[in-house]
Design an enzyme around this catalytic site. Structure first.
Site, PDB file in Angstrom:
ATOM      1  N   TYR A  30       0.849  -1.207   0.000  1.00 41.48           N
ATOM      2  CA  TYR A  30       0.000   0.000   0.000  1.00 41.48           C
ATOM      3  C   TYR A  30       0.881   1.252   0.000  1.00 41.48           C
ATOM      4  O   TYR A  30       0.657   2.176  -0.796  1.00 41.48           O
ATOM      5  CB  TYR A  30      -0.932  -0.024   1.221  1.00 41.48           C
ATOM      6  CG  TYR A  30      -1.913   1.127   1.267  1.00 41.48           C
ATOM      7  CD1 TYR A  30      -3.069   1.120   0.490  1.00 41.48           C
ATOM      8  CD2 TYR A  30      -1.683   2.229   2.087  1.00 41.48           C
ATOM      9  CE1 TYR A  30      -3.974   2.176   0.533  1.00 41.48           C
ATOM     10  CE2 TYR A  30      -2.573   3.288   2.144  1.00 41.48           C
ATOM     11  CZ  TYR A  30      -3.724   3.261   1.362  1.00 41.48           C
ATOM     12  OH  TYR A  30      -4.612   4.316   1.411  1.00 41.48           O
TER      13      TYR A  30
ATOM     14  N   LYS B 273       1.157   4.202  -2.969  1.00 40.85           N
ATOM     15  CA  LYS B 273       0.884   5.628  -2.742  1.00 40.85           C
ATOM     16  C   LYS B 273       2.136   6.477  -3.029  1.00 40.85           C
ATOM     17  O   LYS B 273       2.021   7.612  -3.506  1.00 40.85           O
ATOM     18  CB  LYS B 273       0.354   5.848  -1.321  1.00 40.85           C
ATOM     19  CG  LYS B 273      -1.019   5.220  -1.091  1.00 40.85           C
ATOM     20  CD  LYS B 273      -2.082   5.743  -2.065  1.00 40.85           C
ATOM     21  CE  LYS B 273      -3.480   5.264  -1.742  1.00 40.85           C
ATOM     22  NZ  LYS B 273      -4.507   5.793  -2.668  1.00 40.85           N
TER      23      LYS B 273
HETATM   24  P1  NAP Z   1     -13.503   2.981   0.734  1.00 43.80           P
HETATM   25  O1  NAP Z   1     -14.478   3.485   1.738  1.00 43.80           O
HETATM   26  O2  NAP Z   1     -13.081   1.563   0.780  1.00 43.80           O
HETATM   27  O3  NAP Z   1     -14.038   3.356  -0.730  1.00 43.80           O
HETATM   28  C1  NAP Z   1     -13.296   3.016  -1.858  1.00 43.80           C
HETATM   29  C2  NAP Z   1     -14.203   3.050  -3.078  1.00 43.80           C
HETATM   30  O4  NAP Z   1     -13.414   2.700  -4.218  1.00 43.80           O
HETATM   31  C3  NAP Z   1     -15.320   2.002  -2.982  1.00 43.80           C
HETATM   32  O5  NAP Z   1     -16.506   2.526  -3.510  1.00 43.80           O
HETATM   33  C4  NAP Z   1     -14.776   0.870  -3.858  1.00 43.80           C
HETATM   34  O6  NAP Z   1     -15.771   0.039  -4.407  1.00 43.80           O
HETATM   35  C5  NAP Z   1     -14.087   1.679  -4.953  1.00 43.80           C
HETATM   36  N1  NAP Z   1     -13.155   0.840  -5.703  1.00 43.80           N
HETATM   37  C6  NAP Z   1     -12.158   0.080  -5.211  1.00 43.80           C
HETATM   38  N2  NAP Z   1     -11.575  -0.605  -6.200  1.00 43.80           N
HETATM   39  C7  NAP Z   1     -12.212  -0.270  -7.351  1.00 43.80           C
HETATM   40  C8  NAP Z   1     -12.078  -0.667  -8.698  1.00 43.80           C
HETATM   41  N3  NAP Z   1     -11.160  -1.569  -9.063  1.00 43.80           N
HETATM   42  N4  NAP Z   1     -12.891  -0.121  -9.619  1.00 43.80           N
HETATM   43  C9  NAP Z   1     -13.837   0.783  -9.269  1.00 43.80           C
HETATM   44  N5  NAP Z   1     -14.024   1.184  -8.005  1.00 43.80           N
HETATM   45  C10 NAP Z   1     -13.220   0.659  -7.042  1.00 43.80           C
HETATM   46  O7  NAP Z   1     -12.127   3.818   0.819  1.00 43.80           O
HETATM   47  P2  NAP Z   1     -11.818   5.320   1.309  1.00 43.80           P
HETATM   48  O8  NAP Z   1     -11.279   5.238   2.688  1.00 43.80           O
HETATM   49  O9  NAP Z   1     -12.939   6.223   1.002  1.00 43.80           O
HETATM   50  O10 NAP Z   1     -10.561   5.627   0.379  1.00 43.80           O
HETATM   51  C11 NAP Z   1     -10.614   6.540  -0.687  1.00 43.80           C
HETATM   52  C12 NAP Z   1      -9.195   6.968  -1.009  1.00 43.80           C
HETATM   53  O11 NAP Z   1      -8.587   7.559   0.147  1.00 43.80           O
HETATM   54  C13 NAP Z   1      -8.261   5.829  -1.424  1.00 43.80           C
HETATM   55  O12 NAP Z   1      -7.419   6.260  -2.454  1.00 43.80           O
HETATM   56  C14 NAP Z   1      -7.459   5.558  -0.166  1.00 43.80           C
HETATM   57  O13 NAP Z   1      -6.214   4.972  -0.441  1.00 43.80           O
HETATM   58  C15 NAP Z   1      -7.321   6.974   0.366  1.00 43.80           C
HETATM   59  N6  NAP Z   1      -7.005   7.053   1.789  1.00 43.80           N
HETATM   60  C16 NAP Z   1      -7.836   6.510   2.714  1.00 43.80           C
HETATM   61  C17 NAP Z   1      -7.492   6.596   4.057  1.00 43.80           C
HETATM   62  C18 NAP Z   1      -8.358   6.002   5.121  1.00 43.80           C
HETATM   63  O14 NAP Z   1      -7.874   5.849   6.270  1.00 43.80           O
HETATM   64  N7  NAP Z   1      -9.605   5.693   4.854  1.00 43.80           N
HETATM   65  C19 NAP Z   1      -6.308   7.237   4.450  1.00 43.80           C
HETATM   66  C20 NAP Z   1      -5.488   7.784   3.462  1.00 43.80           C
HETATM   67  C21 NAP Z   1      -5.847   7.693   2.130  1.00 43.80           C
HETATM   68  P3  NAP Z   1     -16.115  -1.400  -3.718  1.00 43.80           P
HETATM   69  O15 NAP Z   1     -16.479  -1.101  -2.297  1.00 43.80           O
HETATM   70  O16 NAP Z   1     -17.225  -1.886  -4.536  1.00 43.80           O
HETATM   71  O17 NAP Z   1     -14.854  -2.215  -3.810  1.00 43.80           O
END
Ligand code: NAP
Length: 244
Positions: free
Chosen positions: A149, A153
């Site tokens: 991961y 990033k």
């Molecule tokens: P999340 O709640 O898991 O949402 C991710 C979304 O992306 C879901 O709707 C998922 O769909 C979709 N997705 C994943 N793989 C996909 C694919 N191959 N094609 C199309 N859609 C896809 O995650 P989040 O926490 O909101 O994260 C959003 C961003 O923030 C990411 O880039 C993550 O790395 C970054 N981020 C998150 C955190 C954290 O702590 N949450 C911290 C730093 C950065 P499905 O559910 O159907 O798979």
């Protein structure tokens, strides 16, 4: 509400849940026409139920051909948010080829591919645009069990800088936001254990995790004309984690 965004068209990947879903809704509230992209149809159905004006595309963006097909008639896009990502936690010595390929396919290769498709259109129209790639504090700080991961990033940060360099002359700005932990579905994979989360919280000067809204506000800023001269930056939304 950000007036410079009104009447623009945006595409947000990973808009089914978490940060992407909230970003799509916030952009719609700014008067933007939004295309929400994700791979789970039921998430798009519930999004349209909440926001009837939301346009949707259901595609797994790790599938190159399917993405090409799904986005070929998407029309002019001014704003792109590459937000979709996945996480699999494994100790470094146990990292599998399968996990490596899965994470790099979604978190990096799809960012490149979707950006190519959208930026080609932006370049052709000559009206510029803004792209925000959602990275992480994990791009710049080692986290246990996060080898792949973190690597994805780190790649997103560097990809963003090269995109900024090459697309800047076409008035297309490209930046990242780099959040700390946000308690979404993805955040909970790594941080729902109270002992682990206490360790992380103790390293964040503000003493708290980010809210989804904190990240959305930073994305909106980087998409808007308020950041008109900001290009190629990695913007932490981390309460000071990376500074400490
Ligand atoms: P999340 O709640 O898991 O949402 C991710 C979304 O992306 C879901 O709707 C998922 O769909 C979709 N997705 C994943 N793989 C996909 C694919 N191959 N094609 C199309 N859609 C896809 O995650 P989040 O926490 O909101 O994260 C959003 C961003 O923030 C990411 O880039 C993550 O790395 C970054 N981020 C998150 C955190 C954290 O702590 N949450 C911290 C730093 C950065 P499905 O559910 O159907 O798979």
């Amino acid at each position: 509400m950000e007036p410079s965004l009104a009447c623009k068209r945006a595409l947000v990947t990973g808009a089914g849940k978490g940060i992407g879903r909230a970003t799509a809704k916030a952009l719609l509230a700014c008067g933007v026409e939004v295309i929400a992209v994700t791979r789970t149809q039921s998430d798009l159905d519930s999004l349209v139920q909440e926001c009837p004006k939301m346009l949707t595309i259901c595609v797994d963006i790790s599938n190159w051909e399917a993405t090409e097909n799904a986005l070929k008639d998407v029309g002019p896009i001014d704003l792109l948010v590459n937000n979709a990502a996945v996480s699999i936690l494994e100790p470094f010595l146990e990292v599998t080829q399968e996990a490596f390929d899965k994470l790099f396919n979604v978190n990096v290769k799809a960012v490149l591919h979707v950006s190519q498709i959208i930026a080609k259109g932006m370049k052709c129209r000559g009206e510029g645009g803004a792209i925000v790639n959602v990275s992480s504090q994990a791009s710049q700080c080692a986290l246990k069990d996060h080898a792949v991961y973190c690597a994805t990033k780190g790649a997103v940060d560097m990809l963003t800088k090269v995109m900024a360099l090459e697309l800047g002359p076409h008035k297309i700005r490209v930046n990242t936001v780099n959040p700390t932990v946000v308690m979404t579905a993805l955040g909970r994979i790594a941080w729902s254990d109270p002992v682990k989360s206490a360790g992380m919280l103790s390293r964040i000067p503000m003493g708290k995790f980010a809210e989804v809204e904190d990240v959305v506000n930073a994305i909106i800023f980087l998409l808007s004309d308020k950041s008109a001269m900001i290009n190629g930056v990695t913007l932490p939304v981390d309460g000071g984690f990376l500074a400490s």
